[in-house]
Design a protein around this motif. Structure first.
Motif, PDB file in Angstrom:
ATOM      1  N   PHE A  58      56.985   9.247  28.707  1.00  0.00           N
ATOM      2  CA  PHE A  58      57.749  10.432  28.310  1.00  0.00           C
ATOM      3  C   PHE A  58      58.647  10.065  27.138  1.00  0.00           C
ATOM      4  N   LEU A  59      58.686  10.938  26.128  1.00  0.00           N
ATOM      5  CA  LEU A  59      59.530  10.676  24.956  1.00  0.00           C
ATOM      6  C   LEU A  59      60.817  11.491  24.994  1.00  0.00           C
ATOM      7  N   ALA A  60      60.684  12.834  25.014  1.00  0.00           N
ATOM      8  CA  ALA A  60      61.879  13.682  24.963  1.00  0.00           C
ATOM      9  C   ALA A  60      61.527  15.130  25.247  1.00  0.00           C
ATOM     10  N   SER A  61      62.553  15.905  25.585  1.00  0.00           N
ATOM     11  CA  SER A  61      62.432  17.354  25.777  1.00  0.00           C
ATOM     12  C   SER A  61      63.352  18.055  24.789  1.00  0.00           C
ATOM     13  N   TYR A  62      62.899  19.178  24.271  1.00  0.00           N
ATOM     14  CA  TYR A  62      63.715  19.952  23.329  1.00  0.00           C
ATOM     15  C   TYR A  62      63.722  21.415  23.757  1.00  0.00           C
ATOM     16  N   GLY A  63      64.920  21.988  23.872  1.00  0.00           N
ATOM     17  CA  GLY A  63      65.051  23.369  24.332  1.00  0.00           C
ATOM     18  C   GLY A  63      65.343  24.359  23.234  1.00  0.00           C
ATOM     19  N   LEU A  64      65.638  23.877  22.036  1.00  0.00           N
ATOM     20  CA  LEU A  64      65.958  24.756  20.911  1.00  0.00           C
ATOM     21  C   LEU A  64      65.091  24.391  19.720  1.00  0.00           C
ATOM     22  N   SER A  65      64.692  25.395  18.951  1.00  0.00           N
ATOM     23  CA  SER A  65      63.769  25.158  17.838  1.00  0.00           C
ATOM     24  C   SER A  65      64.335  24.191  16.812  1.00  0.00           C
ATOM     25  N   ARG A  66      65.651  24.250  16.589  1.00  0.00           N
ATOM     26  CA  ARG A  66      66.247  23.363  15.569  1.00  0.00           C
ATOM     27  C   ARG A  66      66.234  21.890  15.989  1.00  0.00           C
ATOM     28  N   GLN A  67      66.006  21.646  17.292  1.00  0.00           N
ATOM     29  CA  GLN A  67      65.996  20.267  17.782  1.00  0.00           C
ATOM     30  C   GLN A  67      64.646  19.575  17.580  1.00  0.00           C
ATOM     31  N   LEU A  68      63.601  20.355  17.348  1.00  0.00           N
ATOM     32  CA  LEU A  68      62.259  19.769  17.273  1.00  0.00           C
ATOM     33  C   LEU A  68      62.173  18.721  16.165  1.00  0.00           C
ATOM     34  N   PRO A  69      61.697  17.524  16.488  1.00  0.00           N
ATOM     35  CA  PRO A  69      61.607  16.465  15.475  1.00  0.00           C
ATOM     36  C   PRO A  69      60.383  16.673  14.584  1.00  0.00           C
ATOM     37  N   PRO A  70      60.360  16.057  13.414  1.00  0.00           N
ATOM     38  CA  PRO A  70      59.146  16.125  12.586  1.00  0.00           C
ATOM     39  C   PRO A  70      58.001  15.379  13.265  1.00  0.00           C
ATOM     40  N   SER A  71      56.774  15.738  12.897  1.00  0.00           N
ATOM     41  CA  SER A  71      55.604  15.050  13.461  1.00  0.00           C
ATOM     42  C   SER A  71      55.543  13.626  12.938  1.00  0.00           C
ATOM     43  N   ARG A  72      55.499  12.678  13.854  1.00  0.00           N
ATOM     44  CA  ARG A  72      55.365  11.270  13.445  1.00  0.00           C
ATOM     45  C   ARG A  72      53.953  10.754  13.710  1.00  0.00           C
ATOM     46  N   ARG A  73      53.273  11.423  14.640  1.00  0.00           N
ATOM     47  CA  ARG A  73      51.893  11.055  14.969  1.00  0.00           C
ATOM     48  C   ARG A  73      51.079  12.325  15.119  1.00  0.00           C
ATOM     49  N   MET A  74      49.762  12.164  15.193  1.00  0.00           N
ATOM     50  CA  MET A  74      48.895  13.286  15.500  1.00  0.00           C
ATOM     51  C   MET A  74      49.277  13.818  16.876  1.00  0.00           C
ATOM     52  N   GLU A  75      49.171  15.132  17.057  1.00  0.00           N
ATOM     53  CA  GLU A  75      49.603  15.742  18.319  1.00  0.00           C
ATOM     54  C   GLU A  75      48.491  16.570  18.956  1.00  0.00           C
ATOM     55  N   VAL A  76      48.464  16.556  20.285  1.00  0.00           N
ATOM     56  CA  VAL A  76      47.611  17.460  21.060  1.00  0.00           C
ATOM     57  C   VAL A  76      48.553  18.258  21.942  1.00  0.00           C
ATOM     58  N   ALA A  77      48.539  19.583  21.785  1.00  0.00           N
ATOM     59  CA  ALA A  77      49.463  20.448  22.521  1.00  0.00           C
ATOM     60  C   ALA A  77      48.747  21.146  23.670  1.00  0.00           C
TER      61      ALA A  77
END
Length: 199
Positions: free
Chosen positions: A8-27
């Motif tokens: 587990f890395l992190a949880s974000y509850g607000l859009s402004r908290q979302l970090p930039p993509s550092r790796r490829m992602e599967v949602a």
């Protein structure tokens, strides 16, 4: 890829908290209570990595996981739970929109649909959203263990017809109970990574 090497890395509850993509992602996306957390846990061979709740609408954050130091898995908030206050629903909508509209490196989205029911209006809206934004996705039909074996092929075929107009790249019948479809889903994830690497 080692699916057991996950954290587990992190949880974000607000859009402004979302970090930039550092790796490829599967949602992973789906309506509340469709079995998203259970499927993620089964896919990764873990019992409680993604929190499972009997109460719909519990995943109210965007949750990031590191898989084998190669890709990030992203668990998006469940949508369509009627008992959530309007303000909370707007926060969820903004959060999901922010995730997709910031040029993230999303190689694939796994759209969860309940195999026992026709897609809800919210599901159809999500399929339209994915198509409009040209987000590559596959459909994972959950709770496949609840179907009779004689119903499985017809169910999959029906969902393939439903999802095809939206650009769906594959439909997999799954079960978080007995592991049905997990190998097929892993193969689709890895195929999407290979395509991204070529690009």
């Amino acid at each position: 890829m080692n699916y057991h090497n996950v954290s587990f890395l992190a949880s974000y509850g607000l859009s402004r908290q979302l970090p930039p993509s550092r790796r490829m992602e599967v949602a992973f996306a789906g309506r509340s209570n469709v079995g998203k957390s259970s499927l993620i846990n089964k896919l990764l061979g873990r019992k409680a990595l993604a929190r499972v709740s009997a109460v719909p609408g519990k995943t109210a954050t965007v949750n990031f996981y590191d898989l084998d130091k190669t890709i990030h898995l992203v668990d998006l908030p469940g949508y369509g739970y009627a008992k959530v206050a309007q303000g909370e629903r707007q926060r969820w909508d903004k959060l999901i929109n922010s995730y997709f509209e910031r040029g993230r490196r999303c190689a694939l989205l796994v759209q969860l649909l309940d195999s026992r029911h026709a897609p809800s209006a919210d599901d159809v809206q999500m399929l339209e959203y994915l198509h409009y934004h040209r987000i590559p996705f596959v459909a994972a039909l959950t709770k496949g263990d609840k179907l009779k074996k004689s119903e499985m092929a017809a169910c999959k075929e029906e969902f393939e017809k439903i999802c095809a107009p939206y650009g769906c790249q594959g439909v997999v019948l799954t079960s978080a109970e007995n592991g049905l479809g997990m190998d097929e889903l892993r193969a689709l994830l890895e195929a999407s990574m290979a395509v991204e690497d070529e690009d």
